[in-house]
Scaffold this motif. Sequence first.
Motif, mmCIF file in Angstrom:
data_model
loop_
_atom_site.group_PDB
_atom_site.id
_atom_site.type_symbol
_atom_site.label_atom_id
_atom_site.label_comp_id
_atom_site.label_asym_id
_atom_site.label_seq_id
_atom_site.Cartn_x
_atom_site.Cartn_y
_atom_site.Cartn_z
ATOM 1 N N ARG A 273 0.848 -1.191 0.000
ATOM 2 C CA ARG A 273 0.000 0.000 0.000
ATOM 3 C C ARG A 273 0.880 1.236 0.000
ATOM 4 O O ARG A 273 1.945 1.254 0.604
ATOM 5 C CB ARG A 273 -0.887 0.040 1.247
ATOM 6 N N ARG A 274 0.403 2.265 -0.658
ATOM 7 C CA ARG A 274 1.090 3.561 -0.652
ATOM 8 C C ARG A 274 0.091 4.598 -0.182
ATOM 9 O O ARG A 274 -1.052 4.635 -0.647
ATOM 10 C CB ARG A 274 1.595 3.912 -2.045
ATOM 11 N N PHE A 275 0.525 5.419 0.758
ATOM 12 C CA PHE A 275 -0.331 6.456 1.312
ATOM 13 C C PHE A 275 0.301 7.825 1.083
ATOM 14 O O PHE A 275 1.515 7.967 1.074
ATOM 15 C CB PHE A 275 -0.533 6.235 2.812
ATOM 16 N N ASP B 4 -5.942 -1.964 10.386
ATOM 17 C CA ASP B 4 -7.073 -1.805 9.465
ATOM 18 C C ASP B 4 -6.756 -2.397 8.100
ATOM 19 O O ASP B 4 -7.595 -3.085 7.501
ATOM 20 C CB ASP B 4 -7.436 -0.329 9.314
ATOM 21 N N GLU B 5 -5.553 -2.166 7.602
ATOM 22 C CA GLU B 5 -5.162 -2.688 6.294
ATOM 23 C C GLU B 5 -5.082 -4.215 6.306
ATOM 24 O O GLU B 5 -5.469 -4.871 5.342
ATOM 25 C CB GLU B 5 -3.842 -2.077 5.840
ATOM 26 N N VAL B 6 -4.588 -4.784 7.392
ATOM 27 C CA VAL B 6 -4.525 -6.251 7.501
ATOM 28 C C VAL B 6 -5.935 -6.833 7.512
ATOM 29 O O VAL B 6 -6.232 -7.807 6.810
ATOM 30 C CB VAL B 6 -3.741 -6.679 8.762
ATOM 31 N N GLN C 71 -1.266 15.027 15.061
ATOM 32 C CA GLN C 71 -0.355 14.756 16.175
ATOM 33 C C GLN C 71 -0.648 13.395 16.801
ATOM 34 O O GLN C 71 0.229 12.754 17.360
ATOM 35 C CB GLN C 71 -0.478 15.855 17.244
ATOM 36 N N GLN C 72 -1.891 12.944 16.714
ATOM 37 C CA GLN C 72 -2.290 11.676 17.322
ATOM 38 C C GLN C 72 -2.430 10.551 16.292
ATOM 39 O O GLN C 72 -3.159 9.592 16.507
ATOM 40 C CB GLN C 72 -3.635 11.829 18.055
ATOM 41 N N PHE C 73 -1.740 10.661 15.190
ATOM 42 C CA PHE C 73 -1.817 9.643 14.144
ATOM 43 C C PHE C 73 -1.328 8.303 14.694
ATOM 44 O O PHE C 73 -0.253 8.214 15.277
ATOM 45 C CB PHE C 73 -0.973 10.061 12.940
ATOM 46 N N ASN C 74 -2.120 7.270 14.536
ATOM 47 C CA ASN C 74 -1.811 5.954 15.081
ATOM 48 C C ASN C 74 -1.446 5.008 13.930
ATOM 49 O O ASN C 74 -2.325 4.471 13.250
ATOM 50 C CB ASN C 74 -3.011 5.420 15.874
ATOM 51 N N LEU C 75 -0.161 4.815 13.726
ATOM 52 C CA LEU C 75 0.316 3.964 12.636
ATOM 53 C C LEU C 75 -0.106 2.515 12.826
ATOM 54 O O LEU C 75 -0.527 1.849 11.877
ATOM 55 C CB LEU C 75 1.837 4.070 12.503
ATOM 56 N N LEU C 76 -0.031 2.004 14.054
ATOM 57 C CA LEU C 76 -0.406 0.603 14.296
ATOM 58 C C LEU C 76 -1.876 0.359 13.987
ATOM 59 O O LEU C 76 -2.242 -0.689 13.450
ATOM 60 C CB LEU C 76 -0.083 0.216 15.739
ATOM 61 N N GLU C 77 -2.723 1.318 14.304
ATOM 62 C CA GLU C 77 -4.148 1.182 13.996
ATOM 63 C C GLU C 77 -4.369 1.152 12.482
ATOM 64 O O GLU C 77 -5.186 0.383 11.981
ATOM 65 C CB GLU C 77 -4.914 2.345 14.620
ATOM 66 N N THR C 78 -3.619 1.964 11.760
ATOM 67 C CA THR C 78 -3.717 1.983 10.298
ATOM 68 C C THR C 78 -3.260 0.650 9.707
ATOM 69 O O THR C 78 -3.904 0.103 8.807
ATOM 70 C CB THR C 78 -2.875 3.138 9.717
ATOM 71 N N ILE C 79 -2.183 0.112 10.228
ATOM 72 C CA ILE C 79 -1.687 -1.193 9.759
ATOM 73 C C ILE C 79 -2.710 -2.282 10.070
ATOM 74 O O ILE C 79 -3.004 -3.142 9.225
ATOM 75 C CB ILE C 79 -0.317 -1.514 10.387
#
Length: 99
Positions: free
Chosen positions: A12-14, A50-52, A40-48
């Motif tokens: 994926r590319r964002f 969701d993609e999984v 400021q509160q961007f949650n990378l693990l939550e994004t990953i």
Amino acid sequence: MQDCAVDLQENRRFVLVATQEEADAYPLEDEEQEPLVASQQFNLLETIEDEVLLSLPLIPKHPEGFCETHASIFGDEESGGELGERENPFNILKNMKKN
């Protein structure tokens, strides 16, 4: 119900944008990149995560021949688990219509 291993391979590319308006205005034709609103509160693990979850198949299946059928579901144990002729459930309605 047993564990079912699923191989995932997703690329994926964002594109990080500043506001939701910029994300909404991002061209839909660009299927290679998806806009994400940075904060400021961007949650990378939550994004990953969701993609999984979006990458998982709707109905996971084991590889062919991996599972054995359960005799109580697919036939009686006395006949060795073989499927027999099932009675058509609509025969009752057919007989009612004749009467």
